[in-house]
Write an enzyme that holds these catalytic residues in place. Structure first.
Site, PDB file in Angstrom:
ATOM      1  N   HIS A  16      48.565  40.936  39.140  1.00  0.00           N
ATOM      2  CA  HIS A  16      47.293  41.324  38.276  1.00  0.00           C
ATOM      3  C   HIS A  16      46.819  43.093  38.827  1.00  0.00           C
ATOM      4  CE1 HIS A  16      43.839  41.001  35.562  1.00  0.00           C
ATOM      5  NE2 HIS A  16      43.596  42.822  35.976  1.00  0.00           N
ATOM      6  N   HIS A 196      42.985  39.851  29.407  1.00  0.00           N
ATOM      7  CA  HIS A 196      41.802  39.529  30.151  1.00  0.00           C
ATOM      8  C   HIS A 196      40.661  39.081  30.069  1.00  0.00           C
ATOM      9  CE1 HIS A 196      44.308  43.025  32.498  1.00  0.00           C
ATOM     10  NE2 HIS A 196      42.536  43.221  32.912  1.00  0.00           N
ATOM     11  N   GLU A 199      35.734  38.438  32.485  1.00  0.00           N
ATOM     12  CA  GLU A 199      35.465  39.829  33.308  1.00  0.00           C
ATOM     13  C   GLU A 199      34.236  40.245  33.513  1.00  0.00           C
ATOM     14  OE1 GLU A 199      37.623  43.354  32.947  1.00  0.00           O
ATOM     15  OE2 GLU A 199      37.733  43.965  34.839  1.00  0.00           O
ATOM     16  N   ASP A 277      44.673  45.012  40.314  1.00  0.00           N
ATOM     17  CA  ASP A 277      44.067  45.348  39.572  1.00  0.00           C
ATOM     18  C   ASP A 277      44.273  47.222  39.416  1.00  0.00           C
ATOM     19  OD1 ASP A 277      43.011  45.113  37.145  1.00  0.00           O
ATOM     20  OD2 ASP A 277      40.861  45.176  38.137  1.00  0.00           O
ATOM     21  N   ASP A 278      43.934  47.735  39.787  1.00  0.00           N
ATOM     22  CA  ASP A 278      43.863  49.241  40.241  1.00  0.00           C
ATOM     23  C   ASP A 278      43.506  49.737  41.252  1.00  0.00           C
ATOM     24  OD1 ASP A 278      44.034  49.722  37.047  1.00  0.00           O
ATOM     25  OD2 ASP A 278      41.857  48.166  37.218  1.00  0.00           O
TER      26      ASP A 278
HETATM   27  N1  ADE Z   1      42.587  48.437  32.137  1.00  0.00           N
HETATM   28  C1  ADE Z   1      42.554  48.611  33.571  1.00  0.00           C
HETATM   29  N2  ADE Z   1      42.217  48.093  34.416  1.00  0.00           N
HETATM   30  C2  ADE Z   1      41.165  46.829  33.707  1.00  0.00           C
HETATM   31  C3  ADE Z   1      40.599  46.005  33.738  1.00  0.00           C
HETATM   32  N3  ADE Z   1      39.849  45.410  35.177  1.00  0.00           N
HETATM   33  N4  ADE Z   1      39.747  45.536  33.209  1.00  0.00           N
HETATM   34  C4  ADE Z   1      40.000  46.077  31.673  1.00  0.00           C
HETATM   35  N5  ADE Z   1      40.914  46.879  30.801  1.00  0.00           N
HETATM   36  C5  ADE Z   1      41.888  47.378  32.827  1.00  0.00           C
HETATM   37 ZN    ZN Z   2      42.873  44.379  34.852  1.00  0.00          ZN
END
Ligand code: ADE
Ligand code: ZN
Length: 326
Positions: A16, A196, A199, A277-278
């Site tokens: 992810h 996703h 969340e 994730d990011d």
């Molecule tokens: N795009 C990038 N990171 C994300 C996340 N955590 N939730 C939804 N879209 C995303």
């Molecule tokens: Zn994500």
């Protein structure tokens, strides 16, 4: 610390990760400069200072703005290669990464520019770093299903290098059911499916992702614990959750790391896995996610190893490939 050494030593799989979310401010400045784009920040420090979020949408606004400097194939190569060398240093041996084509095609960057740069870096990592990979194309759920259909069509010449479809961006108000037909059409093309769900959104969205979109994994899925029947379904059908603990804290999905649901999920027999994730926006790659989670929840060595094994189990590698990797 000893815990950090243990985590470093475990071969890991990342399932992810949004490539656009691995865009570090240093590289962003470098690419902006060579593309003659002026960023709305005067320094790397002021970029980092802007990375304070109260929810998913506040993050997404900044994440899409950052991606605007990516114009050429080399930019997408550099972005992807920087991520791969970073995780290589953390003993990540397999990755299944997302990219958001619409973030780029919407502003006039052609699909082939984006995917060719990404793919070239992934191939180089396979050869030079012994990292195996799968590539997942995500539809942006704040856009229409029609726009997703256009993206599906644009992807078809690259079908051989795209393994799966994801669904990301603003969750609330954009339920999985909005993308029923395009997921069905994507499956017909041979793509594997993930989304996703849960969340920020409710457990209902996880049901929809399973029943309507027919996904094989859930990205996040934090909210499943509010629904006992859903937990049973995830366990019985071995549906893995790709959790992202530092993301959850940064976006206030949870208030503190010691409230993270991953330990409870493991106890219930859910195939829970941990990812970043990011990482450029949330301040932690794979090892940091494992470390913070293990520390806050007091996970045992067995639980930490289970999380890593779960990610290989939930990956899209063949059985033979898996045996090669662990
Ligand atoms: N795009 C990038 N990171 C994300 C996340 N955590 N939730 C939804 N879209 C995303
Ligand atoms: Zn994500």
């Amino acid at each position: 610390s000893q815990l950090k050494t243990i985590i470093q030593g475990i071969p890991k799989a990342e399932l992810h990760l949004h490539l656009e979310g691995s865009f570090e401010p240093e590289l962003m400045f470098e690419i902006a400069k060579r593309n003659n784009i002026v960023l709305p920040y005067d320094s790397i420090e002021s970029v980092k200072a802007a990375y304070k979020f109260n929810n998913l949408q506040e993050f997404l606004d900044i994440y899409y703005a950052g991606a605007q400097v990516l114009l050429y194939e080399q930019d997408f190569f550099d972005l992807t290669w920087a991520y791969l060398t970073k995780v290589h240093s953390e003993n990540v041996v397999h990755v299944e990464v997302f990219f958001d084509p619409q973030t780029h095609t919407e502003r006039g960057v052609a699909f082939d520019i984006v995917i060719n740069g990404i793919h070239r870096a992934l191939e180089k990592a396979k050869t030079d770093l012994n990292i195996s990979y799968k590539l997942i194309m995500s539809y942006l759920r704040h856009l229409s299903e029609e726009a997703a259909f256009e993206t599906l069509k644009a992807s078809l010449p690259f079908k051989d290098i795209i393994d799966g479809i994801g669904l990301d961006s603003s969750e609330m108000g954009n339920p999985p059911s909005k993308f029923k037909e395009v997921f069905k059409a994507s499956a017909k093309q041979g793509y594997k499916l993930v989304a996703h769900a849960g969340e920020e959104g409710p457990a209902d969205y996880i049901w929809e992702a399973l029943d309507i979109l027919k996904v094989v994994r859930i990205d996040h899925g934090n909210r499943c614990l509010t629904d006992g029947a859903l937990v049973k379904r995830l366990v019985d059908e071995k549906i893995a959750l790709t959790l992202c603990p530092t993301s959850n804290v940064a976006l206030k999905v949870i208030q503190k790391m010691n409230e993270h649901p991953v330990a409870k999920m493991l106890e219930k027999g859910i195939i829970a896995t941990i990812h970043s994730d990011d990482p450029a926006y949330f301040g932690g790659y794979m090892n940091e996610n494992y470390y913070q989670t293990a520390k806050a929840l007091n996970l045992s060595l067995g639980q930490i190893q289970q999380l890593a094994i779960n990610a290989f189990e939930a990956s899209w590698m063949s059985t033979a490939e898996k045996e090669n990797r662990i």
